[in-house]
Scaffold this motif. Structure first.
Motif, PDB file in Angstrom:
ATOM      1  N   PHE A 187       0.831  -1.133  -0.056  1.00 57.89           N
ATOM      2  CA  PHE A 187      -0.056  -0.008  -0.032  1.00 57.89           C
ATOM      3  C   PHE A 187       0.753   1.312   0.133  1.00 57.89           C
ATOM      4  O   PHE A 187       1.928   1.426   0.749  1.00 57.89           O
ATOM      5  N   CYS A 188       0.504   2.103  -0.899  1.00 55.61           N
ATOM      6  CA  CYS A 188       1.343   3.440  -1.055  1.00 55.61           C
ATOM      7  C   CYS A 188       1.368   4.192   0.217  1.00 55.61           C
ATOM      8  O   CYS A 188       2.355   5.214   0.292  1.00 55.61           O
ATOM      9  N   ARG A 189       0.513   4.170   1.038  1.00 58.65           N
ATOM     10  CA  ARG A 189       0.559   5.405   2.480  1.00 58.65           C
ATOM     11  C   ARG A 189       0.916   4.094   3.253  1.00 58.65           C
ATOM     12  O   ARG A 189       0.538   4.418   4.485  1.00 58.65           O
ATOM     13  N   ALA A 190       1.421   3.139   3.125  1.00 60.57           N
ATOM     14  CA  ALA A 190       2.142   2.319   4.506  1.00 60.57           C
ATOM     15  C   ALA A 190       2.556   3.131   5.397  1.00 60.57           C
ATOM     16  O   ALA A 190       2.597   2.915   6.643  1.00 60.57           O
ATOM     17  N   LYS A 191       3.470   4.182   5.096  1.00 62.36           N
ATOM     18  CA  LYS A 191       4.226   4.791   6.006  1.00 62.36           C
ATOM     19  C   LYS A 191       3.420   5.534   6.868  1.00 62.36           C
ATOM     20  O   LYS A 191       3.515   5.700   8.197  1.00 62.36           O
ATOM     21  N   GLU A 192       2.434   6.151   6.301  1.00 64.63           N
ATOM     22  CA  GLU A 192       1.485   6.962   7.167  1.00 64.63           C
ATOM     23  C   GLU A 192       0.920   6.101   8.120  1.00 64.63           C
ATOM     24  O   GLU A 192       0.637   6.609   9.206  1.00 64.63           O
ATOM     25  N   ILE A 240      11.991   3.659   7.754  1.00 62.84           N
ATOM     26  CA  ILE A 240      12.659   2.842   6.946  1.00 62.84           C
ATOM     27  C   ILE A 240      12.069   3.259   5.560  1.00 62.84           C
ATOM     28  O   ILE A 240      12.845   2.820   4.453  1.00 62.84           O
ATOM     29  N   ASP A 241      11.090   3.582   5.568  1.00 63.39           N
ATOM     30  CA  ASP A 241      10.090   3.888   4.276  1.00 63.39           C
ATOM     31  C   ASP A 241      10.517   5.413   3.753  1.00 63.39           C
ATOM     32  O   ASP A 241      10.342   6.278   4.344  1.00 63.39           O
ATOM     33  N   SER A 242      10.860   5.288   2.414  1.00 67.03           N
ATOM     34  CA  SER A 242      11.196   6.481   1.811  1.00 67.03           C
ATOM     35  C   SER A 242      10.581   7.248   1.191  1.00 67.03           C
ATOM     36  O   SER A 242      10.407   8.333   0.885  1.00 67.03           O
ATOM     37  N   ASN A 243       8.937   6.645   1.089  1.00 68.46           N
ATOM     38  CA  ASN A 243       7.902   7.640   0.704  1.00 68.46           C
ATOM     39  C   ASN A 243       7.559   8.810   1.537  1.00 68.46           C
ATOM     40  O   ASN A 243       8.079   8.646   2.841  1.00 68.46           O
ATOM     41  N   PRO A 244       6.791   9.567   1.109  1.00 70.69           N
ATOM     42  CA  PRO A 244       6.426  10.862   1.885  1.00 70.69           C
ATOM     43  C   PRO A 244       5.378  10.450   2.912  1.00 70.69           C
ATOM     44  O   PRO A 244       4.526   9.382   2.821  1.00 70.69           O
ATOM     45  N   CYS A 245       5.380  11.138   3.984  1.00 71.15           N
ATOM     46  CA  CYS A 245       4.306  10.923   4.788  1.00 71.15           C
ATOM     47  C   CYS A 245       4.186  12.390   5.731  1.00 71.15           C
ATOM     48  O   CYS A 245       4.719  12.976   5.376  1.00 71.15           O
ATOM     49  N   THR A 246       3.179  12.466   6.456  1.00 69.92           N
ATOM     50  CA  THR A 246       2.515  13.873   7.059  1.00 69.92           C
ATOM     51  C   THR A 246       3.650  14.207   8.383  1.00 69.92           C
ATOM     52  O   THR A 246       3.485  15.285   8.424  1.00 69.92           O
ATOM     53  N   LEU A 247       4.577  13.420   8.677  1.00 72.96           N
ATOM     54  CA  LEU A 247       5.685  13.728   9.685  1.00 72.96           C
ATOM     55  C   LEU A 247       6.981  13.579   9.049  1.00 72.96           C
ATOM     56  O   LEU A 247       7.180  12.586   8.172  1.00 72.96           O
ATOM     57  N   SER A 248       8.087  14.421   9.241  1.00 72.61           N
ATOM     58  CA  SER A 248       9.238  14.162   8.586  1.00 72.61           C
ATOM     59  C   SER A 248       9.905  13.185   9.413  1.00 72.61           C
ATOM     60  O   SER A 248       9.316  12.759  10.749  1.00 72.61           O
ATOM     61  N   LYS A 260      10.180  -0.105  -0.316  1.00 70.58           N
ATOM     62  CA  LYS A 260      10.243   1.009   0.676  1.00 70.58           C
ATOM     63  C   LYS A 260      11.465   1.631   0.650  1.00 70.58           C
ATOM     64  O   LYS A 260      11.599   3.097   0.670  1.00 70.58           O
ATOM     65  N   ALA A 261      12.594   0.994   0.485  1.00 65.62           N
ATOM     66  CA  ALA A 261      13.784   1.472   0.780  1.00 65.62           C
ATOM     67  C   ALA A 261      14.310   1.978  -0.490  1.00 65.62           C
ATOM     68  O   ALA A 261      14.951   3.202  -0.663  1.00 65.62           O
ATOM     69  N   SER A 262      13.896   1.340  -1.657  1.00 64.43           N
ATOM     70  CA  SER A 262      14.522   1.572  -2.808  1.00 64.43           C
ATOM     71  C   SER A 262      13.384   1.049  -3.943  1.00 64.43           C
ATOM     72  O   SER A 262      13.286   0.033  -4.344  1.00 64.43           O
ATOM     73  N   GLY A 263      12.492   2.159  -4.336  1.00 64.56           N
ATOM     74  CA  GLY A 263      11.506   2.179  -5.116  1.00 64.56           C
ATOM     75  C   GLY A 263      11.410   0.832  -6.312  1.00 64.56           C
ATOM     76  O   GLY A 263      10.715   0.169  -6.572  1.00 64.56           O
ATOM     77  N   ASN A 264      12.680   1.285  -7.176  1.00 65.12           N
ATOM     78  CA  ASN A 264      12.905   0.407  -8.309  1.00 65.12           C
ATOM     79  C   ASN A 264      13.691  -0.815  -8.108  1.00 65.12           C
ATOM     80  O   ASN A 264      14.167  -1.326  -8.860  1.00 65.12           O
ATOM     81  N   LEU A 265      14.058  -0.806  -6.816  1.00 66.56           N
ATOM     82  CA  LEU A 265      14.898  -2.051  -6.245  1.00 66.56           C
ATOM     83  C   LEU A 265      16.512  -2.024  -6.679  1.00 66.56           C
ATOM     84  O   LEU A 265      17.111  -2.900  -6.921  1.00 66.56           O
ATOM     85  N   ASP A 266      16.797  -0.550  -7.246  1.00 61.68           N
ATOM     86  CA  ASP A 266      18.249  -0.680  -7.932  1.00 61.68           C
ATOM     87  C   ASP A 266      19.258  -0.913  -6.848  1.00 61.68           C
ATOM     88  O   ASP A 266      20.234  -1.580  -7.105  1.00 61.68           O
ATOM     89  N   ASN A 267      19.068  -0.745  -5.526  1.00 59.87           N
ATOM     90  CA  ASN A 267      20.044  -1.057  -4.489  1.00 59.87           C
ATOM     91  C   ASN A 267      19.823  -2.498  -3.905  1.00 59.87           C
ATOM     92  O   ASN A 267      20.492  -2.955  -2.911  1.00 59.87           O
ATOM     93  N   PHE A 268      18.869  -3.524  -4.606  1.00 61.59           N
ATOM     94  CA  PHE A 268      18.747  -4.732  -4.214  1.00 61.59           C
ATOM     95  C   PHE A 268      19.046  -5.712  -5.288  1.00 61.59           C
ATOM     96  O   PHE A 268      18.911  -5.410  -6.474  1.00 61.59           O
ATOM     97  N   VAL A 269      19.725  -6.806  -4.521  1.00 56.97           N
ATOM     98  CA  VAL A 269      19.574  -7.920  -5.703  1.00 56.97           C
ATOM     99  C   VAL A 269      18.520  -8.913  -5.186  1.00 56.97           C
ATOM    100  O   VAL A 269      18.254  -8.952  -4.327  1.00 56.97           O
ATOM    101  N   VAL A 270      18.086  -9.767  -6.198  1.00 58.65           N
ATOM    102  CA  VAL A 270      17.153 -10.681  -5.817  1.00 58.65           C
ATOM    103  C   VAL A 270      17.791 -12.195  -6.054  1.00 58.65           C
ATOM    104  O   VAL A 270      18.239 -12.594  -7.078  1.00 58.65           O
ATOM    105  N   LEU A 271      17.823 -12.959  -4.940  1.00 56.18           N
ATOM    106  CA  LEU A 271      18.552 -14.159  -4.905  1.00 56.18           C
ATOM    107  C   LEU A 271      17.414 -15.207  -4.833  1.00 56.18           C
ATOM    108  O   LEU A 271      16.313 -15.033  -4.210  1.00 56.18           O
ATOM    109  N   GLU A 272      17.862 -16.242  -5.878  1.00 56.05           N
ATOM    110  CA  GLU A 272      16.589 -17.313  -5.845  1.00 56.05           C
ATOM    111  C   GLU A 272      16.969 -18.457  -5.113  1.00 56.05           C
ATOM    112  O   GLU A 272      18.168 -19.007  -5.310  1.00 56.05           O
ATOM    113  N   GLU A 273      16.026 -19.001  -4.299  1.00 52.24           N
ATOM    114  CA  GLU A 273      16.528 -20.197  -3.535  1.00 52.24           C
ATOM    115  C   GLU A 273      16.064 -21.792  -3.938  1.00 52.24           C
ATOM    116  O   GLU A 273      16.766 -22.586  -3.996  1.00 52.24           O
TER     117      GLU A 273
END
Ligand SMILES: [Zn+2]
Length: 1232
Positions: free
Chosen positions: A160-165, A192-200, A1195-1208
């Motif tokens: 949900f896009c307002r998860a942070k709120e 940890i959520d980089s999305n905007p919310c009503t408090l800084s 939440k940390a990296s919207g397009n997952l640029d900062n993540f690798v996806v490991l398959e088990e």
């Protein structure tokens, strides 16, 4: 965004014809009927507006156009609904709710949402609706419901896009509810959520620091505050607030250094705070208190003066001023100041106390009595017994000196300029006085409202909102919420202007705490000669702290002051008025946390009611007065859904009962049960009936289907689970490739789990103490007799006591005796719980004044050797006491001593005891002999066996599939709980003493959950000890029995239980998971409930289900279907996520699994992560593999640029396992 909202386009069809006509006729203006219509562009624009924009839509600046549009839309919708006589599509109401929410017309928003709810049976699929509803509840301080709505949003739509709120608001609400653990978790999730919310994020960090402070973790708090101060470009308001907190904390908390250093630090911090925000009346007030405490009277006066100038008048400030005057021997001035204080806050106990002593010192006992009575009546006064004592003394004095009424002394006091000599102001006049405080400033909400109303047309948006809030406030107050003297009643706080943004009101509300801390320093520094002190000396037996009308002379006042962050958010461009009101309310809430260590156990005196009844009452009232009438059951949104299902649950229930009752009766006869009734005397007298009886009575049955039929976690098989994996794969590939959300799989979303309602019909009172199913073993053969196993796992038996098991199997329990344990591993770690020794089956608050549910214990660690020493010395001490008692008996030959002994213990203070718990016996080298001995047990209770689900995990879960040991002294308590993921548990008493057990069937866990909520406790995470009277009232059956040495207690899946030691003894325990449909179902249900509650599931059910499919042949069709269904769901999720990642161009890296690799959990939110692990680039290159779930990664990296996806797992492997898992032919013998 598309998954978040219900578009107007979807709602429009019902009206399209009419709309078209209207639009064709008069595109812009009004129709003949005077109805507004919407243009196509307007509709287009409206379709993008829903609850998600709340707090992000700046209506008041650039958004004037949007506001106009929303108002028009509301008009338009309302008239259409009217015309259609309410017969419109449900989405229409949802949209109307959103519009009203965005316009901050809460009553109308609630009303519209309510209509939507009642019309739309799968409303829970609509995250935007749940979110909007949660916001409305939050606005009304109906936190109980707001929490539920928000949790459900995150459950149905984790991305949900307002998860942070939501996390932010959950954090705030749990903080208010004193559920600090949950609060911290949600604040951290918000952070940890980089999305905007009503408090800084600095504001969120501030709340975390304040959370530590609230929990008296002062060093952590200090550290966190100081760290915040290091933040670059820290907004001035946040900085001022942080400094203010630090200052006040230094003033109050002994831990932070010696008195002189502390005070000078405090003053420095407060001065710095005032540099950042010179207009904070609060900081000035604190500064005044600091000066006052170090005897800088003049500076103190100046600061108080500043405080009154800067902020709205506050009862506390006036009270402190009074104290200062009194110290200076200026009783007239003191009098006036106190009068201001009690006029501002009629429930200000400290001010009444001070006023009383003042009168007393002036020989006006009659007036003093009245003041003391007022103080005693105030809810903020806890030391009423002292007060009533004083009142009696005064009354007696008056009786003997009937003519001392007129004033003595004071007329001689050299005070000029006093308009009202103290002797002329009698108590009766106090209330009518127009106080200087009032004259000086607008200090009452009524006045403020009046002023706002007059200037209605010239208000800025914030003021408008305030006006609106005050108006609704006043409606509530007029309806009788406002009972002056009860202003501090937890439930009546709704009358507090908690929605108001008026700082004066906030301060009033905060006064409960301020006045308590107020007692601390000023009074102790009062010169000895003043009459003021004499009461305190009589009352608190020389306690230098002073009168201590409230017992909290511990540093607690600081907690009440919460940062005026609101004024800051007000200015942020996107902060919007909603946030302002919001953070103000939050301040209000924080104003009243726990007061003292002693009162922590009491029901929390929060300003908002956490009590659902109160909340619904509040909303109900609001409804009556403010709503349009469209909404006629506002307060029943959730409850309604419960009552709906009662009948069906009940009927399912009874059918289960009738089929299984006969069976178990049979089995026990074959087992040769000698007695089934509990050895406990109480039970026998209540109902010493046989087993048949207990089995046919409904209470002993565990409903197989306790869940509402309409909300199964594992639904009945509407979706075929027999389709093979290729079909599953094909179906997934056809899915919308844009949607990364895993909620869009072929299966319907699962409705959010809900606790079961109390089984219906309620049990008659005489069935509430059922006899405990007990089985006496005489030989080894008995123990291995298959029906014993069947009896234990029968869901109708919540608990089974297998008596004499150790004897029958010739188990050497001595291996677990304290002596042997010390010899074996004396340095082994023991977790220690320090608890209060409570009366046998009761739980009192530490002062012994009332029974409570909260049952706190402090955790520490020691060694087996040291605990053994404690256990032994505790035993010897008890022997000695016993002897002394006998001696006394002989001396006084007093028969009453036993009963008077009980009476005395109830009143506390309670002795503390230590309980040695969770001692890990998993190490098979250290505990070889002990673990070997336990392999003598029958398979179904063994720690490891093929028929135990926990043996199929492939890894260790300490305490679940390994043995834990408990070392006890009498009174050691294991608080109420269900086992992790509702697994069964096995507990053997080693002796030499007994344990007493209390057991409630699984179907009643919802009722216990409700009790926990009512008591501000978290059912899953807090420590609680049920009040048996509450359970009796609520028709909850409680099995109660004694476990003797050598007895094994089998706790069936989901059974709620709590245990206390009667004597000195050790116990060993572990969990088992029988291979039954009921066990699997309850485990999965709890897995989902944990997810909703943001609690980690210790048993990774997804991982386990796949292992079961690989390793176990399942012949029970019901169990098979459930497992297969779960596998299909997981398979689909894996496939869908995989496809979506590939489509989005995200590389998936093969990682594979090692053999005993444990299941993975998200390091952020603690949900189980299966197959596709999201690991940050850093963590991957360092090979630490810190796992995230997809949602947390995004939440940390919207397009997952900062993540690798490991398959088990290879998809082909999973597909093969899925296809090869088939129903095994039924074997005639039992499952293990
Ligand atoms: Zn996560």
């Amino acid at each position: 965004m598309k998954s978040c909202g219900v578009s107007l386009a979807a709602a429009a069809p019902a009206f399209s014809d009419e709309e078209k006509k209207m639009a064709a006729g008069k595109p812009r203006g009004k129709t003949k009927e005077g109805t507004l219509s919407l243009t196509a562009e307007e509709r287009e624009e409206l379709s993008g507006l829903d609850s998600l924009l709340f707090g992000f839509l700046n209506l008041h600046e650039n958004g004037a156009k949007t506001e106009t549009l929303l108002l028009k839309a509301v008009c338009c919708y309302e008239s259409l609904i009217l015309k259609a006589d309410g017969k419109v599509e449900s989405e229409f109401f949802c949209q109307l709710g959103h519009f009203n929410l965005l316009l901050e017309d809460y009553p109308k928003a609630l009303s519209a949402y309510q209509r939507y709810y009642s019309l739309q049976s799968d409303y829970w699929k609509n995250a935007a609706f749940l979110y909007g509803l949660g916001l409305v509840y939050f606005y009304y301080n109906a936190f109980h419901w707001a929490i539920k709505a928000f949790q459900e949003v995150l459950y149905v739509e984790p991305s949900f896009c307002r998860a942070k709120e939501i996390h932010l608001r959950l954090g705030l609400m749990f903080k208010v509810n004193t559920d600090y653990e949950s609060s911290l978790k949600h604040f951290q999730l918000a952070l940890i959520d980089s999305n905007p919310c009503t408090l800084s994020s600095v504001e969120i960090q501030f709340h975390i620091a304040h959370l530590y402070e609230t929990q008296r973790m002062y060093h952590s708090a200090k550290e966190a505050y100081e760290q915040l101060l290091q933040t670059e470009n820290l907004p001035a308001q946040v900085k001022a607030t942080v400094l203010q907190q630090l200052g006040w904390m230094h003033h109050n908390v002994d831990l932070l250094g010696d008195q002189a250093t502390k005070e000078s630090c405090a003053i420095q911090y407060l001065q710095k705070s005032l540099e950042a925000d010179p207009n904070s009346g609060q900081s000035w007030y604190f500064l005044g208190r600091c000066y006052s405490s170090i005897g800088k009277v003049q500076d103190a006066f100046i600061s108080y003066r500043q405080s009154i100038d800067k902020s709205e008048a506050s009862a506390d400030t006036w009270c402190s001023i009074g104290v200062l005057y009194q110290q200076q021997n200026q009783p007239m001035d003191a009098l006036q100041a106190y009068i201001c204080a009690v006029q501002l806050d009629h429930g200000h106990a400290a001010a009444w106390m001070d006023l009383g002593t003042l009168y007393e010192s002036c020989n006006q006992p009659q007036d003093a009595i009245k003041c003391y009575l007022n103080a005693a009546r105030s809810k903020s006064c806890s030391n009423t017994s002292m007060l009533t004592g004083r009142i009696k003394v005064l009354q007696a004095y008056k009786a003997h000196h009937p003519n001392t009424e007129p004033v003595l002394g004071l007329s001689e006091t050299p005070i000029s300029q006093q308009p009202l000599p103290v002797h002329m102001i009698t108590y009766s006049e106090v209330d009518d006085l127009s106080s200087p405080a009032k004259r000086k400033r607008i200090s009452s909400p009524a006045k403020y409202l009046e002023q706002l109303r007059t200037d209605r047309d010239h208000l800025n948006p914030t003021q408008k909102l305030m006006l609106q809030q005050l108006e609704s406030q006043f409606v509530l107050m007029q309806q009788g919420f406002n009972k002056g003297q009860n202003s501090h009643l937890p439930g009546s706080n709704d009358e507090q202007p908690s929605f108001s943004t008026d700082p004066a009101l906030y301060l009033q509300a905060a006064s409960t705490n301020i006045q308590t801390s107020h007692r601390m320093l000023p009074t102790s520094s009062i010169t000895q000669g003043i009459a003021f002190n004499h009461l305190s000396h009589t009352a608190t037996s020389g306690d230098q702290q002073g009168i201590c009308c409230t017992k909290e002379s511990t540093p607690s006042g600081n907690r009440s002051f919460v940062p005026e962050i609101s004024s800051h958010t007000e200015d942020t461009p996107n902060g919007c008025a909603g946030v302002k009101g919001f953070s103000n309310r939050v301040q209000q809430l924080m104003a009243e946390p726990i007061c003292s260590p002693n009162s922590r156990d009491s029901t929390s005196p929060n300003l908002i009611s956490d009590n659902p009844q109160m909340s619904s009452l509040l909303i109900g009232k609001a409804n009556e007065s403010m709503m349009t009438g469209a909404c006629d059951k506002v307060n029943s949104i959730h409850p309604e859904s419960h009552t709906k299902t009662n009948n069906s649950v009940a009927s399912l229930h009874s059918s289960v009962i009738s089929t299984t009752a006969a069976k178990s009766a049979d089995q026990t006869t074959t087992l040769g049960v000698t007695s089934i009734s509990s050895p406990h005397i109480r039970l026998q007298t209540v109902n010493g009936k046989g087993l048949e009886n207990s089995n046919s009575s409904k209470n002993t049955s565990l409903p197989m289907i306790s869940r509402k039929p309409d909300s199964p976690i594992i639904p009945s098989m509407s979706v075929s689970i027999y389709s093979n994996s290729t079909e599953v794969l094909k179906a997934c590939r056809n899915l919308d490739k844009n949607g990364l959300s895993n909620s869009h799989n072929l299966l319907d979303k699962c409705p959010p789990p809900r606790p079961p309602t109390s089984p219906y019909p309620p049990l008659p009172k005489d069935k509430l103490n059922p006899p405990t199913p007990s089985i006496y073993l005489e030989s080894k053969r008995d123990a291995f007799f298959p029906p014993l196993h069947q009896f234990c796992i029968n869901p109708k038996n919540p608990v089974t006591v297998i008596r004499g098991l150790a004897g029958a199997l010739k188990l050497d329990l001595g291996l677990f005796s304290t002596k042997t344990l010390v010899e074996a591993n004396n340095e082994h770690t023991v977790e220690v719980r320090t608890q209060l020794l409570q009366p046998a089956d009761e739980n009192w608050d530490p002062t012994g004044t009332k029974k409570i549910w909260r049952c706190e214990s402090n955790r520490s660690h020691t060694t087996i050797a040291k605990y053994a020493q404690y256990q032994a010395s505790s035993f010897q001490e008890s022997l000695r006491e016993e002897n002394e008692k006998k001696m006394q008996h002989r001396e006084y030959s007093d028969n009453e001593s036993t009963s008077s002994d009980n009476g005395r213990r109830r009143k506390g203070p309670f002795k503390t005891i230590k309980f040695g718990t969770n001692i890990d016996l998993s190490d098979d080298k250290k505990w070889k002999l002990q673990l070997l001995e336990l392999t003598k047990l029958p398979a179904f209770v063994r720690v490891v066996s093929a028929g135990n689900l926990l043996s199929h995990l492939g890894h260790t879960i300490l305490g679940m599939n390994t043995v834990q040991l408990y070392m006890k002294v009498p009174g050691s308590r294991t608080p109420g709980h269900q086992e992790n993921n509702n697994f069964c548990s096995v507990n053997i008493n080693i002796g030499p003493g007994d344990c007493e057990w209390f057991v409630v069937p699984e179907g009643y866990w919802g009722v216990l959950n409700d009790f926990c909520e009512k008591n501000n406790l978290n059912f899953l995470m807090s420590s609680w000890w049920p009040n048996l009277e509450d359970l009796y009232e609520a028709n909850v059956p409680v099995y109660r029995f004694i476990q003797r040495p050598g007895d094994l207690v089998w706790i069936n899946a989901g059974t709620v239980h709590w245990v206390q030691a009667v004597g000195w003894c050790n116990n060993i325990a572990w969990n088992v998971g029988p291979l039954t449909a009921s066990q699997y179902k309850l485990a999965v249900e709890r897995y989902e409930w944990n997810k909703l509650q943001s609690v980690k599931s210790l048993v990774p059910m997804v991982h386990l289900s796949w292992n079961m499919a690989r390793n176990i042949k399942v012949s029970d069709p019901k169990l098979f279907e459930m497992i297969k269904y779960c596998l299909m769901k997981i398979l689909k999720q894996c496939l869908t996520l995989r496809e979506a990642l590939i489509t989005a161009g995200k590389e998936i890296t093969w990682h594979g699994r090692t053999n005993d690799e444990p299941a993975h959990y998200c390091s952020i939110c603690e949900v189980e992560v299966f197959d596709l692990l999201f690991v940050t680039n850093e963590s991957n290159s360092q090979k630490t593999y810190i796992v995230h779930c997809q949602d947390c990664a995004r939440k940390a990296s919207g397009n997952l640029d900062n993540f690798v996806v490991l398959e088990e797992y290879k998809i082909e492997d999973l597909m093969q396992v899925y296809d090869q898992f088939t129903l095994a032919p039924s074997v005639s013998s039992s499952s293990s």
